[in-house]
Write a protein that holds these residues in place. Structure first.
Motif, PDB file in Angstrom:
ATOM      1  N   ASP A 128       0.941  -1.265   0.086  1.00 22.61           N
ATOM      2  CA  ASP A 128      -0.075   0.253   0.135  1.00 22.61           C
ATOM      3  C   ASP A 128       0.891   1.489  -0.533  1.00 22.61           C
ATOM      4  OD1 ASP A 128       0.847   0.864   1.979  1.00 22.61           O
ATOM      5  OD2 ASP A 128      -1.027  -0.886   3.706  1.00 22.61           O
ATOM      6  N   PRO A 129       0.480   2.252  -0.362  1.00 28.05           N
ATOM      7  CA  PRO A 129       1.232   3.663  -0.364  1.00 28.05           C
ATOM      8  C   PRO A 129       1.959   3.586   1.256  1.00 28.05           C
ATOM      9  CG  PRO A 129      -0.839   3.933  -1.396  1.00 28.05           C
ATOM     10  CD  PRO A 129      -1.116   2.615  -0.321  1.00 28.05           C
ATOM     11  N   THR A 130       1.467   3.546   1.933  1.00 28.47           N
ATOM     12  CA  THR A 130       2.145   3.697   3.372  1.00 28.47           C
ATOM     13  C   THR A 130       3.354   2.709   3.675  1.00 28.47           C
ATOM     14  OG1 THR A 130       0.739   2.682   4.930  1.00 28.47           O
ATOM     15  CG2 THR A 130       0.386   4.617   4.329  1.00 28.47           C
ATOM     16  N   ALA A 131       4.077   1.749   3.203  1.00 31.93           N
ATOM     17  CA  ALA A 131       4.716   0.388   3.417  1.00 31.93           C
ATOM     18  C   ALA A 131       4.192  -0.205   3.833  1.00 31.93           C
ATOM     19  CB  ALA A 131       5.999   0.855   2.841  1.00 31.93           C
ATOM     20  N   VAL A 132       2.809  -0.596   4.552  1.00 35.52           N
ATOM     21  CA  VAL A 132       1.880  -0.606   5.254  1.00 35.52           C
ATOM     22  C   VAL A 132       2.894  -0.456   6.981  1.00 35.52           C
ATOM     23  CG1 VAL A 132       2.091  -3.399   6.655  1.00 35.52           C
ATOM     24  CG2 VAL A 132       2.392  -2.837   4.655  1.00 35.52           C
ATOM     25  N   PRO A 259       4.960  18.445  -6.392  1.00 29.58           N
ATOM     26  CA  PRO A 259       5.749  17.767  -6.376  1.00 29.58           C
ATOM     27  C   PRO A 259       5.779  18.102  -4.693  1.00 29.58           C
ATOM     28  CG  PRO A 259       6.704  19.204  -7.675  1.00 29.58           C
ATOM     29  CD  PRO A 259       5.099  19.353  -7.748  1.00 29.58           C
ATOM     30  N   PHE A 260       4.857  18.974  -3.992  1.00 29.76           N
ATOM     31  CA  PHE A 260       4.293  19.241  -2.415  1.00 29.76           C
ATOM     32  C   PHE A 260       4.216  18.214  -1.490  1.00 29.76           C
ATOM     33  CE2 PHE A 260       6.242  23.049  -4.165  1.00 29.76           C
ATOM     34  CZ  PHE A 260       7.531  22.706  -4.169  1.00 29.76           C
ATOM     35  N   ASN A 261       2.779  17.543  -2.262  1.00 32.56           N
ATOM     36  CA  ASN A 261       1.225  17.127  -1.581  1.00 32.56           C
ATOM     37  C   ASN A 261       1.047  15.801  -2.217  1.00 32.56           C
ATOM     38  OD1 ASN A 261       0.225  19.546   0.054  1.00 32.56           O
ATOM     39  ND2 ASN A 261       0.661  20.392  -2.836  1.00 32.56           N
ATOM     40  N   LEU A 262       0.956  15.057  -0.981  1.00 34.32           N
ATOM     41  CA  LEU A 262       0.296  13.621  -1.741  1.00 34.32           C
ATOM     42  C   LEU A 262      -0.218  13.337  -1.005  1.00 34.32           C
ATOM     43  CD1 LEU A 262       1.272  11.209  -2.707  1.00 34.32           C
ATOM     44  CD2 LEU A 262       2.872  10.220  -1.025  1.00 34.32           C
ATOM     45  N   VAL A 263      -1.055  12.395  -1.806  1.00 29.26           N
ATOM     46  CA  VAL A 263      -2.911  12.225  -0.898  1.00 29.26           C
ATOM     47  C   VAL A 263      -3.095  10.818  -1.677  1.00 29.26           C
ATOM     48  CG1 VAL A 263      -5.535  12.250  -0.224  1.00 29.26           C
ATOM     49  CG2 VAL A 263      -3.993  13.922  -0.541  1.00 29.26           C
ATOM     50  N   SER A 264      -2.712   9.935  -0.082  1.00 29.39           N
ATOM     51  CA  SER A 264      -3.434   8.594   0.062  1.00 29.39           C
ATOM     52  C   SER A 264      -4.806   7.809   1.002  1.00 29.39           C
ATOM     53  CB  SER A 264      -2.067   7.574   0.810  1.00 29.39           C
ATOM     54  OG  SER A 264      -1.340   7.409   0.009  1.00 29.39           O
ATOM     55  N   VAL A 265      -5.506   6.714  -0.001  1.00 27.65           N
ATOM     56  CA  VAL A 265      -7.091   6.491   0.678  1.00 27.65           C
ATOM     57  C   VAL A 265      -6.553   4.577   0.320  1.00 27.65           C
ATOM     58  CG1 VAL A 265      -9.062   6.322   0.659  1.00 27.65           C
ATOM     59  CG2 VAL A 265      -7.865   8.515  -0.745  1.00 27.65           C
ATOM     60  N   MET A 266      -6.788   4.230   1.645  1.00 25.05           N
ATOM     61  CA  MET A 266      -6.706   2.668   1.772  1.00 25.05           C
ATOM     62  C   MET A 266      -7.872   1.938   2.231  1.00 25.05           C
ATOM     63  SD  MET A 266      -3.125   3.210   3.287  1.00 25.05           S
ATOM     64  CE  MET A 266      -3.434   4.551   3.408  1.00 25.05           C
ATOM     65  N   TYR A 267      -8.470   0.726   1.532  1.00 17.87           N
ATOM     66  CA  TYR A 267      -9.456   0.324   1.749  1.00 17.87           C
ATOM     67  C   TYR A 267      -8.969  -1.330   2.334  1.00 17.87           C
ATOM     68  CZ  TYR A 267     -13.960  -2.849   3.090  1.00 17.87           C
ATOM     69  OH  TYR A 267     -14.589  -3.671   3.270  1.00 17.87           O
ATOM     70  N   GLY A 268      -9.305  -1.870   3.685  1.00 15.58           N
ATOM     71  CA  GLY A 268      -9.169  -3.078   3.867  1.00 15.58           C
ATOM     72  C   GLY A 268     -10.256  -3.772   4.711  1.00 15.58           C
ATOM     73  N   GLN A 281     -13.195  -4.119   8.886  1.00 14.93           N
ATOM     74  CA  GLN A 281     -13.094  -3.053   7.511  1.00 14.93           C
ATOM     75  C   GLN A 281     -12.533  -2.048   8.018  1.00 14.93           C
ATOM     76  OE1 GLN A 281     -16.579  -3.069   5.213  1.00 14.93           O
ATOM     77  NE2 GLN A 281     -17.619  -2.982   6.601  1.00 14.93           N
ATOM     78  N   GLN A 282     -11.339  -1.082   7.693  1.00 11.77           N
ATOM     79  CA  GLN A 282     -11.025  -0.522   7.620  1.00 11.77           C
ATOM     80  C   GLN A 282     -11.186   0.258   6.263  1.00 11.77           C
ATOM     81  OE1 GLN A 282      -6.839   0.177   9.174  1.00 11.77           O
ATOM     82  NE2 GLN A 282      -7.078   2.055   8.615  1.00 11.77           N
ATOM     83  N   ILE A 283     -10.988   1.809   6.963  1.00 13.13           N
ATOM     84  CA  ILE A 283     -10.965   2.992   5.851  1.00 13.13           C
ATOM     85  C   ILE A 283      -9.624   3.526   6.477  1.00 13.13           C
ATOM     86  CG2 ILE A 283     -12.253   4.094   6.677  1.00 13.13           C
ATOM     87  CD1 ILE A 283     -12.789   5.238   3.621  1.00 13.13           C
ATOM     88  N   GLY A 284      -8.327   4.065   5.489  1.00 18.44           N
ATOM     89  CA  GLY A 284      -7.687   5.002   6.122  1.00 18.44           C
ATOM     90  C   GLY A 284      -7.099   5.958   4.830  1.00 18.44           C
ATOM     91  N   LEU A 285      -6.828   7.273   5.917  1.00 24.43           N
ATOM     92  CA  LEU A 285      -6.432   7.906   4.348  1.00 24.43           C
ATOM     93  C   LEU A 285      -4.845   8.574   5.173  1.00 24.43           C
ATOM     94  CD1 LEU A 285      -7.275  10.623   2.613  1.00 24.43           C
ATOM     95  CD2 LEU A 285      -8.085  12.094   4.287  1.00 24.43           C
ATOM     96  N   THR A 286      -4.559   8.999   4.374  1.00 29.69           N
ATOM     97  CA  THR A 286      -2.909   9.943   4.812  1.00 29.69           C
ATOM     98  C   THR A 286      -2.971  10.766   3.716  1.00 29.69           C
ATOM     99  OG1 THR A 286      -1.582   8.501   3.344  1.00 29.69           O
ATOM    100  CG2 THR A 286      -1.704   7.759   5.851  1.00 29.69           C
ATOM    101  N   TYR A 287      -2.172  12.277   4.565  1.00 29.09           N
ATOM    102  CA  TYR A 287      -2.004  13.214   3.460  1.00 29.09           C
ATOM    103  C   TYR A 287      -0.030  13.645   3.970  1.00 29.09           C
ATOM    104  CZ  TYR A 287      -1.211  17.831   2.513  1.00 29.09           C
ATOM    105  OH  TYR A 287      -0.950  19.019   2.054  1.00 29.09           O
ATOM    106  N   GLU A 288       0.651  14.089   2.551  1.00 25.04           N
ATOM    107  CA  GLU A 288       2.171  14.523   3.375  1.00 25.04           C
ATOM    108  C   GLU A 288       2.246  15.275   2.872  1.00 25.04           C
ATOM    109  OE1 GLU A 288       4.504  11.399   3.640  1.00 25.04           O
ATOM    110  OE2 GLU A 288       3.004  10.188   2.631  1.00 25.04           O
TER     111      GLU A 288
END
Length: 341
Positions: A128-132, A259-268, A281-288
């Motif tokens: 996943d985008p966060t490398a777990v 180059p400055f903003n990264l958004v990720s969405v995950m469902y498991g 079940q889970q939904i997750g979100l990251t913003y960097e």
């Protein structure tokens, strides 16, 4: 005359030592990740300072020496600690995360010592985008595995036509029963062809008492289209004493806005096949937001819908979530900053 004959040889020999020394390097590196977190597990909430919300807070030494002929001797020592208290994550071990010595060459790489299992060193970045990592990653919260192995021997194969593989075994010691023999083995493989990536791995690990063995299968597929990345992942965990029988599925995506903003969405989804009523079940979100190449700000959030007797919590990258009531929602958010040096 003997002294005069020896003198140029001594100069030549000392020059060789200086040259060999010049080809060696030791690097001090580290990551500090601190933040403020809110969590609620259905039986109370907590606001707390945390470290390792997105990346593990560590410091370490990494070294390499060129011994000629395309061969290098390498080592790595790494300690995990809390950036908010300064305490080591494991005070009983001087280098609690990594302590290995190895060699690279045309054959690939060989490592001996305490190290990350290939199942996680090699495959986490494909999952996943966060490398777990972080409370946002469903597999990070649903899985029940160990990430590192002591007394380990690992082989990392070179890449050939987009295909590469890694394998590891680890030996028992005086802390286990029996105290000798093989405790763990793991093999993983990955194939990359342009924007497509496919990977899979299998591991078998006996417990400390030798009474049960955990078997883990992992598979992942990914696709990149410009700034968009897509991930599909599957993980199966089985314990030979039937205490665990779980399948985990995850679908996720990330998008680099600029180059400055990264958004990720995950469902498991975690499927309990042991009939213990522990599906979730889970939904997750990251913003960097990247302030520089070394520093970024982030937000990670997660919401777990526990079913029946399930009591999964939201775990940080290097800390545990607060207790969750069976069948309750676990929800949380962490705001943090990471600096790498």
């Amino acid at each position: 005359m003997k002294k005069l004959a020896f003198f140029p040889l001594a100069i030549l020999f000392s020059g060789a030592l200086i040259d060999a020394h010049a080809q060696s390097s030791v690097t001090l590196y580290g990551i500090v990740d601190n933040g403020i977190e809110y969590q609620n597990g259905g039986q109370g909430s907590a606001v707390r300072a945390v470290s390792s919300g997105l990346f593990a807070t560590v410091y370490g030494l990494r070294g390499s020496e060129d011994i000629g002929g395309g061969y290098r001797v390498n080592f790595q020592l790494e300690q995990g600690f809390s950036g908010v208290t300064g305490a080591a994550t494991d005070p009983t071990a001087a280098w609690n995360r990594l302590a290995w010595l190895g060699m690279t060459g045309p054959f690939g790489e060989l490592r001996v010592g305490r190290q990350k299992k290939p199942e996680y060193l090699f495959l986490n970045g494909e999952i996943d985008p966060t490398a777990v990592k972080s409370i946002a990653s469903p597999i990070n919260n649903f899985q029940d595995v160990t990430v590192r192995a002591s007394n380990a021997i690992a082989y990392l194969a070179p890449t050939i036509y987009g295909f590469t593989a890694q394998a590891m075994i680890s030996l028992r010691d005086q802390t286990t029963k029996p105290s000798n023999g093989l405790r763990f083995y793991n093999v993983v493989a990955r194939y990359v062809n342009g924007p497509f990536r496919v990977s899979a791995g299998y591991e078998s690990q006996g417990n400390a008492t030798g009474s049960s063995v955990q078997k883990v299968w992992r598979a992942a597929a990914g696709y990149r289209a410009g700034n968009l990345r897509l991930y599909l992942a599957y993980q199966s965990e089985r314990q030979t004493d039937n205490s665990e029988k779980r399948d985990i599925y995850e679908a996720s995506t990330s998008y680099q806005l600029d180059p400055f903003n990264l958004v990720s969405v995950m469902y498991g989804y975690a499927h309990d096949r042991a009939a213990q009523g522990k599906n979730a079940q889970q939904i997750g979100l990251t913003y960097e937001y990247f302030l520089s190449k070394a520093t970024n700000l982030y937000v990670a959030a997660g919401l777990i819908d526990n079913h029946g007797k399930a009591d999964y919590t939201l775990d940080g990258t290097q800390y545990s979530g607060i207790p969750t009531a069976p069948g309750a929602y676990a929800r949380g958010v962490v705001l943090g900053m990471t600096h790498k040096f």
